[in-house]
Design a protein around this motif. Structure first.
Motif, short mmCIF file in Angstrom:
data_model
loop_
_atom_site.label_atom_id
_atom_site.label_comp_id
_atom_site.label_asym_id
_atom_site.label_seq_id
_atom_site.Cartn_x
_atom_site.Cartn_y
_atom_site.Cartn_z
N TYR A 1 0.90 -1.15 0.01
CA TYR A 1 -0.14 -0.05 0.00
C TYR A 1 0.74 1.28 -0.05
N LEU A 2 1.17 1.85 -1.11
CA LEU A 2 1.97 2.88 -1.41
C LEU A 2 1.26 4.32 -0.82
N GLY A 3 2.21 5.25 -0.59
CA GLY A 3 1.74 6.59 -0.22
C GLY A 3 1.21 7.18 -1.61
N SER A 4 2.04 7.07 -2.70
CA SER A 4 1.71 7.54 -4.14
C SER A 4 2.37 6.82 -5.24
N PHE A 5 1.88 6.82 -6.34
CA PHE A 5 2.49 6.32 -7.46
C PHE A 5 2.35 7.33 -8.56
N THR A 6 3.22 7.84 -9.03
CA THR A 6 3.36 8.82 -10.39
C THR A 6 4.21 8.33 -11.40
N ILE B 1 -1.35 9.21 -13.37
CA ILE B 1 -0.56 8.91 -14.64
C ILE B 1 -0.50 10.20 -15.45
N MET B 2 0.68 10.68 -15.67
CA MET B 2 0.85 11.98 -16.17
C MET B 2 1.25 12.00 -17.65
N ASN B 3 1.59 12.91 -18.38
CA ASN B 3 1.81 13.02 -19.67
C ASN B 3 2.75 11.84 -20.25
N SER B 4 2.31 11.32 -21.28
CA SER B 4 3.27 10.07 -21.80
C SER B 4 3.21 8.79 -20.64
N GLY B 5 2.70 8.76 -19.82
CA GLY B 5 2.68 7.72 -18.64
C GLY B 5 1.74 6.61 -19.32
N VAL B 6 1.99 5.49 -19.34
CA VAL B 6 1.18 4.34 -19.87
C VAL B 6 1.02 3.11 -18.78
N PHE C 1 -7.41 9.21 -7.98
CA PHE C 1 -6.97 8.65 -9.28
C PHE C 1 -6.99 9.73 -10.10
N THR C 2 -5.69 10.21 -10.71
CA THR C 2 -5.72 11.09 -11.96
C THR C 2 -5.12 10.71 -13.06
N LEU C 3 -5.69 10.58 -14.07
CA LEU C 3 -5.16 10.33 -15.45
C LEU C 3 -5.28 11.90 -16.45
N ASP C 4 -3.86 12.35 -16.36
CA ASP C 4 -3.84 13.69 -17.14
C ASP C 4 -3.66 13.36 -18.59
N ALA C 5 -4.05 14.57 -19.38
CA ALA C 5 -4.03 14.58 -20.87
C ALA C 5 -2.68 14.03 -21.15
N GLY C 6 -2.53 12.96 -22.33
CA GLY C 6 -1.33 12.55 -22.63
C GLY C 6 -1.08 11.27 -22.02
N GLY C 7 -1.82 10.90 -20.76
CA GLY C 7 -1.51 9.66 -20.14
C GLY C 7 -2.59 8.77 -20.36
#
Length: 266
Positions: free
Chosen positions: A69-74, A96-101, A124-130
């Motif tokens: 159980y992680l604090g965060s994953f980016t 999941i940031m830009n160009s993250g897959v 949960f965040t899925l940014d544009a480009g992710g």
């Protein structure tokens, strides 16, 4: 097309407050395995509470078992591929940031339902480009150009004039002769999928069908879900026949306990 579901059911980590331990960066200098210590800046695989950051360094990442159980994953500018059916990415915050897959291995046969994308988090965040991509990573298409089905309970039928499409939650597309896919069984629920999409049939002696779309499950409990990127679990289209797909997102206010040892639909 993928089926995305937001509903008032799901799982949660019962009463657990995360203590942030350290920030651990992926360096990826000793292969792709998440659990290889030398692939991380702290010379140890992430432990409970860690803030994990995967960015430009090293090779892409292979997640073969569930995380603590992680604090965060980016993740940005890299691909993390899920392997094994019981593998779960577990974190309080997933970004999941830009160009993250996030991706998944496949396709697989009926008796080898072995891989899926499975995320359990609070925010949960899925940014544009992710993106999360499970296209063609479900059940395999008909393996030979003869009178047989694609893999999966909704597998398309191989026929002389084009195969039929694999289904999900019902029959797949019809072939030139009018035979629909999935006539040997219903492939799961269309609104709450728990298995991948089935594979399409083939044209006898010629064109093959498409592999089914893989399964994506996102469980976000008592937090915020922001989606500006792409979640895709489409079946592969071919000249012979298409195939089924499956994706599921669950937002929840449940307080039911959860164990991250294996995924389940609550």
């Amino acid at each position: 097309r993928a089926v995305i579901r937001l509903g008032a059911i799901g799982c949660l980590f019962a009463g657990t407050a995360i203590a942030h331990a350290a920030t651990n960066y992926w360096v990826g200098t000793n292969g792709a395995d998440w659990f290889t210590p030398n692939n991380w800046s702290l010379l140890a695989a992430p432990v409970a509470g860690d803030d994990v950051i995967i960015t430009n360094a090293g090779v892409n990442v292979s997640l073969t078992n569930s995380t603590p159980y992680l604090g965060s994953f980016t993740i940005t500018n890299k691909t993390l591929t899920f392997t094994n059916w019981g593998t779960v990415l577990v974190a309080a915050n997933v970004s999941i940031m830009n160009s993250g897959v996030l991706a998944v291995q496949g396709p697989f046969t009926t008796n080898q339902m072995s891989n899926q994308v499975y995320i359990i988090c609070t925010n949960f965040t899925l940014d544009a480009g992710g993106s999360i991509n499970a296209n063609g990573r479900g059940f395999m298409r008909s393996p030979t150009p003869n009178y047989s089905y694609g893999y999966g309970p909704g597998g398309g039928y191989t026929f002389f004039n084009r195969g039929s499409g694999g289904g999900h939650g019902g029959a797949g597309g019809a072939n030139f002769e009018g035979t629909t896919g999935g006539i040997n069984g219903t492939n799961d629920s269309p609104s709450a999928p728990g298995i991948p999409g089935s594979g399409g049939g083939a044209k006898t002696g010629g064109d093959t069908g498409g592999d089914g779309g893989g399964l994506i499950t996102i469980q976000a409990s008592n937090g915020t879900v922001t989606i500006n990127g792409t979640i895709s679990a489409n079946g592969n289209n071919t000249f012979g026949a298409g195939s089924g797909a499956a994706a599921r997102a669950v937002a929840s206010t449940s307080t039911a306990p959860h164990s991250a040892a294996a995924p389940r639909v609550c």
